[in-house]
Design an enzyme around this catalytic site. Structure first.
Site, PDB file in Angstrom:
ATOM      1  N   MET A 151      17.207   7.094  -9.871  1.00 50.82           N
ATOM      2  CA  MET A 151      15.829   7.435 -10.230  1.00 50.82           C
ATOM      3  C   MET A 151      15.710   8.938 -10.506  1.00 50.82           C
ATOM      4  O   MET A 151      15.066   9.682  -9.764  1.00 50.82           O
ATOM      5  CB  MET A 151      14.876   6.957  -9.135  1.00 50.82           C
ATOM      6  CG  MET A 151      14.849   5.444  -8.998  1.00 50.82           C
ATOM      7  SD  MET A 151      13.654   4.817  -7.801  1.00 50.82           S
ATOM      8  CE  MET A 151      14.496   5.200  -6.252  1.00 50.82           C
ATOM      9  N   THR A 152      16.340   9.350 -11.604  1.00 47.56           N
ATOM     10  CA  THR A 152      16.401  10.769 -11.952  1.00 47.56           C
ATOM     11  C   THR A 152      15.153  11.186 -12.731  1.00 47.56           C
ATOM     12  O   THR A 152      15.198  11.516 -13.923  1.00 47.56           O
ATOM     13  CB  THR A 152      17.675  11.047 -12.773  1.00 47.56           C
ATOM     14  OG1 THR A 152      17.889   9.979 -13.699  1.00 47.56           O
ATOM     15  CG2 THR A 152      18.878  11.189 -11.874  1.00 47.56           C
ATOM     16  N   TYR A 153      14.035  11.154 -12.019  1.00 45.73           N
ATOM     17  CA  TYR A 153      12.748  11.603 -12.563  1.00 45.73           C
ATOM     18  C   TYR A 153      11.827  11.888 -11.395  1.00 45.73           C
ATOM     19  O   TYR A 153      12.221  11.733 -10.241  1.00 45.73           O
ATOM     20  CB  TYR A 153      12.129  10.552 -13.501  1.00 45.73           C
ATOM     21  CG  TYR A 153      12.360   9.111 -13.110  1.00 45.73           C
ATOM     22  CD1 TYR A 153      11.714   8.527 -12.020  1.00 45.73           C
ATOM     23  CD2 TYR A 153      13.248   8.312 -13.834  1.00 45.73           C
ATOM     24  CE1 TYR A 153      11.930   7.211 -11.671  1.00 45.73           C
ATOM     25  CE2 TYR A 153      13.473   6.993 -13.495  1.00 45.73           C
ATOM     26  CZ  TYR A 153      12.810   6.439 -12.416  1.00 45.73           C
ATOM     27  OH  TYR A 153      13.029   5.137 -12.064  1.00 45.73           O
ATOM     28  N   GLU A 154      10.642  12.350 -11.697  1.00 48.70           N
ATOM     29  CA  GLU A 154       9.614  12.663 -10.714  1.00 48.70           C
ATOM     30  C   GLU A 154       9.816  14.011 -10.017  1.00 48.70           C
ATOM     31  O   GLU A 154       9.292  14.218  -8.929  1.00 48.70           O
ATOM     32  CB  GLU A 154       9.453  11.544  -9.676  1.00 48.70           C
ATOM     33  CG  GLU A 154       8.716  10.327 -10.200  1.00 48.70           C
ATOM     34  CD  GLU A 154       7.264  10.615 -10.557  1.00 48.70           C
ATOM     35  OE1 GLU A 154       6.419  10.704  -9.654  1.00 48.70           O
ATOM     36  OE2 GLU A 154       6.983  10.777 -11.766  1.00 48.70           O
ATOM     37  N   GLU A 172      12.550   1.786  -0.833  1.00 46.72           N
ATOM     38  CA  GLU A 172      12.382   3.240  -0.753  1.00 46.72           C
ATOM     39  C   GLU A 172      11.760   3.625   0.586  1.00 46.72           C
ATOM     40  O   GLU A 172      11.074   2.831   1.224  1.00 46.72           O
ATOM     41  CB  GLU A 172      11.524   3.743  -1.917  1.00 46.72           C
ATOM     42  CG  GLU A 172      12.125   3.426  -3.292  1.00 46.72           C
ATOM     43  CD  GLU A 172      11.334   4.006  -4.446  1.00 46.72           C
ATOM     44  OE1 GLU A 172      10.722   5.096  -4.264  1.00 46.72           O
ATOM     45  OE2 GLU A 172      11.323   3.385  -5.531  1.00 46.72           O
ATOM     46  N   TYR A 173      12.032   4.852   0.986  1.00 49.63           N
ATOM     47  CA  TYR A 173      11.564   5.386   2.271  1.00 49.63           C
ATOM     48  C   TYR A 173      12.014   4.497   3.427  1.00 49.63           C
ATOM     49  O   TYR A 173      11.258   4.195   4.349  1.00 49.63           O
ATOM     50  CB  TYR A 173      10.043   5.567   2.257  1.00 49.63           C
ATOM     51  CG  TYR A 173       9.600   6.654   1.308  1.00 49.63           C
ATOM     52  CD1 TYR A 173       9.608   7.989   1.698  1.00 49.63           C
ATOM     53  CD2 TYR A 173       9.219   6.356   0.004  1.00 49.63           C
ATOM     54  CE1 TYR A 173       9.229   8.994   0.817  1.00 49.63           C
ATOM     55  CE2 TYR A 173       8.851   7.351  -0.890  1.00 49.63           C
ATOM     56  CZ  TYR A 173       8.858   8.668  -0.467  1.00 49.63           C
ATOM     57  OH  TYR A 173       8.493   9.666  -1.345  1.00 49.63           O
ATOM     58  N   ASN A 223       0.838  -1.208   0.000  1.00 49.63           N
ATOM     59  CA  ASN A 223       0.000   0.000   0.000  1.00 49.63           C
ATOM     60  C   ASN A 223       0.868   1.251   0.000  1.00 49.63           C
ATOM     61  O   ASN A 223       0.677   2.178   0.777  1.00 49.63           O
ATOM     62  CB  ASN A 223      -0.946   0.015   1.203  1.00 49.63           C
ATOM     63  CG  ASN A 223      -1.888  -1.175   1.222  1.00 49.63           C
ATOM     64  OD1 ASN A 223      -2.440  -1.543   0.184  1.00 49.63           O
ATOM     65  ND2 ASN A 223      -2.068  -1.787   2.387  1.00 49.63           N
ATOM     66  N   TRP A 229      11.680   4.174 -16.720  1.00 48.32           N
ATOM     67  CA  TRP A 229      10.429   4.016 -15.986  1.00 48.32           C
ATOM     68  C   TRP A 229       9.371   4.746 -16.816  1.00 48.32           C
ATOM     69  O   TRP A 229       9.441   5.949 -16.983  1.00 48.32           O
ATOM     70  CB  TRP A 229      10.511   4.605 -14.571  1.00 48.32           C
ATOM     71  CG  TRP A 229       9.225   4.391 -13.846  1.00 48.32           C
ATOM     72  CD1 TRP A 229       8.158   5.255 -13.747  1.00 48.32           C
ATOM     73  CD2 TRP A 229       8.843   3.202 -13.138  1.00 48.32           C
ATOM     74  NE1 TRP A 229       7.134   4.681 -13.042  1.00 48.32           N
ATOM     75  CE2 TRP A 229       7.527   3.429 -12.657  1.00 48.32           C
ATOM     76  CE3 TRP A 229       9.458   1.980 -12.890  1.00 48.32           C
ATOM     77  CZ2 TRP A 229       6.837   2.453 -11.922  1.00 48.32           C
ATOM     78  CZ3 TRP A 229       8.776   1.028 -12.161  1.00 48.32           C
ATOM     79  CH2 TRP A 229       7.489   1.265 -11.680  1.00 48.32           C
TER      80      TRP A 229
END
Length: 468
Positions: free
Chosen positions: A321-324, A259-260, A218, A446
Site C-alpha cells: 500500500m505505497t500511498y497515503e 490493518e492495525y 467503524n 486504490w
C-alpha cells in the site's frame, strides 16, 4: 503514445500539428471538453500516428481494424478486448503493427533495428523468406516494439450500475478486480456485499475477481482482528464461510487486508495465513495487503504485525500500500512520493521476492486548506478534477522532481488558500518505470471511481496486461 506538458501559448491545434495527429484525437484521449482551456503545467497524452488510435463517436472495432489494415482478431488480442461491442469513446487502442514504405537503401535489418524489432520478426510478419530482397515503394508490416507483461489489480467500492459500467470500460486493463470489502465478524461470519453487478462486469472482461476480507468495523478494528487471530476454531469457521462465498459467486482468489493488527498478534496472523493457504490451495490464490514499511523494526500498530518475510513465503503475492503519505488528516504532501515509494521497495525486496509484489498506485489527489490546521481534513478529488480546478482558478501546475508529483496553489472565492497534490501522466509513468526497474509483479490501484483518462493510456503503452 507521448506525454506533452503544456507551455504558455500551446493550443490543441498547435499540438495536433506538432504531433501529426488531430484535435479530436488529443481531446478525446484526455477528456478535454469545449469548455476547457489548457493549463500551463498540465500533462497530456498524445496518440502516436499509425500506432495509437483513440475511439471516436460512431466508431466500431471492425471499421477501425479496416482503417489500419489489421484484422479484428489482432486488434482485440492486442488490446485485451473480449467483446468487440465493449469499446468506449476516448479509449486509446494500440495497433499490433504499422505499415512502412521501403525507401532506397533500406534493408530488412536496418528497418527492424530502426523500430526496435528484429529481421526475423519482420520476415515472419510479412511471410518473407530469410534474406528476402525488398524494393523501394514496397509496403512492409512493422511489428510494434514488444512490451513487458505485468499484472494489474484494481480495488472498487462502487457496486451500482455506474461501478459496473466503469469495469466494463476499463476491465481490459485489469488482471484482478477486488470489490472492497467483505468484513469479518467475531463469530467467523462475513457481512454481505452486493457485488453481483461488478462481478458480472469482471466476467465479461475476462478479469479475475478476488474476494477481499477486512477487519473493518467503524474503521480498521484491532480488537476484531484479535478475536479472529487468537482463536483457531473461529478461523476455521471464517475460512469455511469464505470458501462458500467464493464458490457461490465465482471468485478466483482471496485478498486479506487486515490493518492495525496488534503487534503481539504478528505470529498469530502468520499462522492464520498458513491455515488459509492450506485450505484454499490449489484452487484459489491467496494475497495480502501490506502497510508501506521501510524497515523490519518500523514501529506503530499499522506496521509491526505485518511480517514481510513471512507473507512473502506464505502467500502467492502481496499488495504494497505505497500511498497515503499525503493523507486526508495530515499536512499537504504528494499522495505517493516516488522517493518514499522507493524507500519501501528497497526494504521490501530484501524480504519478499519482487515477482510476488504489486506496487500500490493511487488514482486520486487531495485538496488542502492552507495554512494547514491540525484536525482539519483535506478533500479527496480525481486527477481530472484537480486539473479542472487549476483551470478554473488560473493556477499554474508545478511538478516536484523529488516526489515526481504535480501540485498547485489557488485561492477560492472566499479568499481561502488551497494546496493540491495529485497524479498525472508523468507521475504514473515514473511509477511504471519503477515497477520495471525493480522487476515487480505489477501494480494495484486504490481506488476506482476517479476520472483519470491519461493513466490508462500510459499503462497500456508501457505494459502488456496479463489475463488469467
Amino acid at each position: 503514445m507521448r506525454i506533452h506538458v503544456i507551455e504558455s501559448g500551446d493550443t490543441l491545434w498547435r499540438l495536433a500539428r506538432m504531433y501529426d495527429t488531430t484535435i479530436t484525437q488529443i481531446a478525446l484521449a484526455n477528456q478535454i471538453t469545449s469548455e476547457n482551456i489548457l493549463t500551463v503545467g498540465q500533462s497530456l497524452v498524445i496518440p502516436t500516428p499509425n500506432i495509437d488510435y483513440v475511439v471516436e463517436p460512431g466508431d466500431n472495432l471492425i471499421r477501425i481494424a479496416e482503417r489500419f489494415g489489421v484484422t479484428l482478431q489482432e486488434l482485440m488480442e492486442t488490446n485485451n478486448i473480449t467483446d468487440p461491442n465493449l469499446i468506449y469513446v476516448g479509449r486509446m487502442l494500440h495497433m499490433p503493427y504499422f505499415y512502412y514504405q521501403v525507401r532506397p537503401g533500406d534493408t530488412i535489418f536496418l528497418i527492424a533495428n530502426r523500430y526496435g524489432s528484429t529481421a526475423v520478426q519482420v520476415n515472419e510478419l510479412n511471410q518473407l523468406p530469410m534474406n528476402a530482397i525488398i524494393y523501394p515503394g514496397q509496403q512492409l508490416k512493422i511489428p510494434i516494439k514488444s512490451k513487458e507483461e505485468t499484472e494489474v489489480n484494481a480495488y472498487t467500492t462502487t457496486f451500482n450500475e455506474q461501478g459496473r459500467n466503469e469495469i466494463l470500460a476499463l476491465g481490459s486493463f485489469f488482471t484482478y478486480l477486488t470489490p472492497f470489502s467483505y468484513q469479518i465478524r467475531e463469530d467467523g461470519s462475513l457481512t454481505p456485499l452486493n457485488d453481483e453487478l461488478v462481478l458480472n462486469a469482471a466476467q465479461m472482461t475476462n478479469t479475475s475477481p478476488l474476494l477481499v476480507i477486512t477487519n473493518f468495523q467503524n474503521g480498521f478494528n484491532s480488537d476484531l482482528a484479535a478475536a479472529i487471530l487468537r482463536n483457531p476454531d473461529v478461523q476455521e469457521i471464517l475460512i469455511t464461510n469464505i470458501l462458500r462465498e467464493m464458490e457461490a459467486k465465482g471468485y478466483q482468489g482471496l485478498n486479506i487486508d487486515f490493518e492495525y493488527v496488534y503487534p503481539q498478534d504478528r505470529e498469530n496472523y502468520n499462522a492464520f495465513l498458513r491455515r488459509v493457504v492450506e485450505r484454499l490451495h490449489p484452487n484459489y490464490s491467496v494475497s495480502t495487503a501490506l502497510a508501506p514499511k521501510e524497515s523490519r523494526e518500523q514501529r506503530g500498530t499499522l506496521y509491526e504485525a505485518h511480517d514481510y518475510q513471512a507473507h512473502g513465503e506464505i502467500v502467492d503475492f502481496v499488495v504494497l500500500m505505497t500511498y497515503e503519505w499525503g493523507w486526508a488528516g495530515g499536512s499537504p504532501l504528494a499522495i505517493a512520493p516516488i522517493n518514499k515509494v522507493r524507500d519501501v521497495l528497497n526494504y521490501a525486496v530484501t524480504e519478499i521476492p519482487p515477482e510476488k509484489m504489486l506496487m500500490g498506485v493511487p488514482l486520486y489527489g487531495r485538496d488542502w486548506n492552507i495554512p494547514w490546521v491540525e484536525g482539519t481534513l483535506a478533500r479527496t478529488l480525481s486527477p481530472q478534477e484537480a486539473v479542472h480546478l487549476a483551470t478554473r482558478y488560473g493556477a499554474q501546475i508545478q511538478y516536484n522532481e523529488t516526489y515526481q508529483s504535480p501540485f498547485f496553489y489557488y485561492t477560492d472565492e472566499l479568499g481561502q488558500a488551497h494546496e493540491v497534490w495529485f497524479e498525472d501522466a508523468r507521475s504514473v509513468q515514473v511509477k511504471y518505470d519503477t515497477v520495471k526497474a525493480y522487476g515487480l509483479r505489477g501494480v494495484s490501484y486504490w481506488v476506482l471511481g476517479n476520472a483519470f483518462p491519461q493513466n490508462w493510456a500510459v499503462l497500456s503503452s508501457t505494459f502488456t496486461i496479463k489475463k488469467k
